[in-house]
Design a protein around this motif. Sequence first.
Motif, mmCIF file in Angstrom:
data_model
loop_
_atom_site.group_PDB
_atom_site.id
_atom_site.type_symbol
_atom_site.label_atom_id
_atom_site.label_comp_id
_atom_site.label_asym_id
_atom_site.label_seq_id
_atom_site.Cartn_x
_atom_site.Cartn_y
_atom_site.Cartn_z
ATOM 1 N N UNK A 194 35.304 110.764 67.039
ATOM 2 C CA UNK A 194 34.903 109.990 65.860
ATOM 3 C C UNK A 194 33.440 110.263 65.499
ATOM 4 N N UNK A 195 32.577 110.250 66.524
ATOM 5 C CA UNK A 195 31.148 110.493 66.292
ATOM 6 C C UNK A 195 30.889 111.929 65.846
ATOM 7 N N UNK A 196 31.663 112.859 66.393
ATOM 8 C CA UNK A 196 31.527 114.276 66.026
ATOM 9 C C UNK A 196 31.899 114.485 64.557
ATOM 10 N N UNK A 197 32.946 113.771 64.109
ATOM 11 C CA UNK A 197 33.375 113.849 62.710
ATOM 12 C C UNK A 197 32.272 113.322 61.789
ATOM 13 N N UNK A 198 31.677 112.193 62.182
ATOM 14 C CA UNK A 198 30.577 111.601 61.403
ATOM 15 C C UNK A 198 29.381 112.555 61.344
ATOM 16 N N UNK A 199 29.098 113.195 62.503
ATOM 17 C CA UNK A 199 27.976 114.137 62.572
ATOM 18 C C UNK A 199 28.235 115.366 61.692
ATOM 19 N N UNK A 200 29.480 115.843 61.674
ATOM 20 C CA UNK A 200 29.849 116.998 60.841
ATOM 21 C C UNK A 200 29.600 116.699 59.369
ATOM 22 N N UNK A 201 29.986 115.478 58.924
ATOM 23 C CA UNK A 201 29.737 115.068 57.531
ATOM 24 C C UNK A 201 28.240 115.019 57.240
ATOM 25 N N UNK A 202 27.492 114.490 58.206
ATOM 26 C CA UNK A 202 26.042 114.385 58.057
ATOM 27 C C UNK A 202 25.406 115.770 57.924
ATOM 28 N N UNK A 256 26.892 118.519 56.858
ATOM 29 C CA UNK A 256 27.285 119.111 55.566
ATOM 30 C C UNK A 256 26.431 118.585 54.419
ATOM 31 N N UNK A 257 26.124 117.274 54.479
ATOM 32 C CA UNK A 257 25.389 116.631 53.374
ATOM 33 C C UNK A 257 23.873 116.792 53.479
ATOM 34 N N UNK A 258 23.409 117.347 54.603
ATOM 35 C CA UNK A 258 21.966 117.521 54.789
ATOM 36 C C UNK A 258 21.562 118.915 54.336
ATOM 37 N N UNK A 259 20.592 118.992 53.422
ATOM 38 C CA UNK A 259 20.057 120.287 52.967
ATOM 39 C C UNK A 259 18.789 120.609 53.743
ATOM 40 N N UNK A 260 18.890 121.389 54.818
ATOM 41 C CA UNK A 260 17.700 121.620 55.650
ATOM 42 C C UNK A 260 16.724 122.607 55.014
ATOM 43 N N UNK A 261 15.476 122.452 55.400
ATOM 44 C CA UNK A 261 14.451 123.416 54.959
ATOM 45 C C UNK A 261 14.638 124.710 55.755
ATOM 46 N N UNK A 262 13.946 125.761 55.399
ATOM 47 C CA UNK A 262 14.079 127.061 56.089
ATOM 48 C C UNK A 262 13.727 126.944 57.568
ATOM 49 N N UNK A 263 12.736 126.095 57.869
ATOM 50 C CA UNK A 263 12.312 125.918 59.272
ATOM 51 C C UNK A 263 13.407 125.225 60.099
ATOM 52 N N UNK A 264 14.083 124.249 59.452
ATOM 53 C CA UNK A 264 15.122 123.485 60.163
ATOM 54 C C UNK A 264 16.475 124.190 60.193
ATOM 55 N N UNK A 265 16.654 125.220 59.364
ATOM 56 C CA UNK A 265 17.961 125.888 59.226
ATOM 57 C C UNK A 265 18.470 126.449 60.553
ATOM 58 N N UNK A 266 17.556 127.021 61.353
ATOM 59 C CA UNK A 266 17.948 127.613 62.639
ATOM 60 C C UNK A 266 18.519 126.554 63.575
ATOM 61 N N UNK A 267 17.810 125.423 63.689
ATOM 62 C CA UNK A 267 18.282 124.323 64.545
ATOM 63 C C UNK A 267 19.603 123.751 64.045
ATOM 64 N N UNK A 268 19.720 123.658 62.716
ATOM 65 C CA UNK A 268 20.951 123.128 62.113
ATOM 66 C C UNK A 268 22.137 124.042 62.410
ATOM 67 N N UNK A 269 21.918 125.356 62.342
ATOM 68 C CA UNK A 269 22.983 126.322 62.649
ATOM 69 C C UNK A 269 23.422 126.239 64.102
ATOM 70 N N UNK A 270 22.449 126.018 64.997
ATOM 71 C CA UNK A 270 22.766 125.851 66.427
ATOM 72 C C UNK A 270 23.653 124.625 66.644
#
Length: 340
Positions: A55-63, A65-79
């Motif tokens: 359930x928490x993983x599903x909520x995190x996946x939505x979060x 998807x809806x978060x537009x990360x900056x170039x600096x944060x993109x690497x961490x987001x991809x991980x």
Amino acid sequence: AVKMSQGLAAVLEEWRSLEEEYQQLQDTHRLYLQKLDEISKLQNNCSSSISHQRKRLKELSHLVKNTGPSEEDAKNMNEIKEKIKIKPNAFCEMEAFLPKKNGLYLSLVLGNVNVTLFNKQSKFAYKDEYEKFKLYTTIVLLLFSFICYFFVSYRFLDAILNFLLVWYYCTLTIREGILITNGSRIKGWWVFHHYISAFLSGVMLTWPDGNLYKTFRNQFLAYSLYQSFVQCLQCYYQSGCLYRLRALGERHNMDLTVEGFQSWMWKGLTFLLPFLFFGHFWQLFNGLTLFRMAQLPDFKEWQVLMCGLCFLILFFGNFFTTLAVVRQKVKSRNQKQKTL
């Protein structure tokens, strides 16, 4: 009196020894029941924790998807995205050793009996028993089809063959349901294929002896003989291939041999493809023959059209599933060659 007292002493000594052993047995059994209770609580805790994690993983996946990360944060987001993708497989591995609710089919056949096997040895033993059952029954069906085709022409023996086929395919569906519950990964079509085959054999069993049945009999028996032969080949070579791949650590330990072609069979088993495709087209030929028979003046049995429809469904399902696997394998092999 001396002899009796010596005999009594021996009996009393034996009884004391037996009583001591019984006391130990009682203690061990008490401990066993205590551990069973603990295991049951741990199983419930694990199951509820996995549900909560999902359930928490599903909520995190939505979060994510809806978060537009900056170039600096993109690497961490991809991980994080990559780690999220891995989690469901880990949950499936855990659930393979936890009690599960039976699917609709198993619930109808077995009720709410828990069919989960809780250790690897039991799982492998049941899987090996399934493979042996499949091979031995296929050999019996091969011999029976051979006798009916070449030596005996009695409707009663044909009915026994069809009854054996119904029993075989129904048993396979139940055993596969149990194996899937215990972590076997088998493509949906190859399970559904057994339901259609069981239904087809049941319809053949009810087909009354007449001109149309006699017209189709030899064609069906020859097809049944060929199918059993190909299944024996598959059982033999696929089990050998699975054994080698498991020894190399390349395959899941609960993978099964199937009537069709799956990606793991590619190495050393491509020679099976012509046999499989020939069998698929024979199913098409059977279907078309039965539909042509339905246009004859003496057509009156509903079994003709029903069997024809079943054979066509089997052809389309088997042919396109096998074709999709081969296409996928060729595509992935070409991509590997390009990267090299």
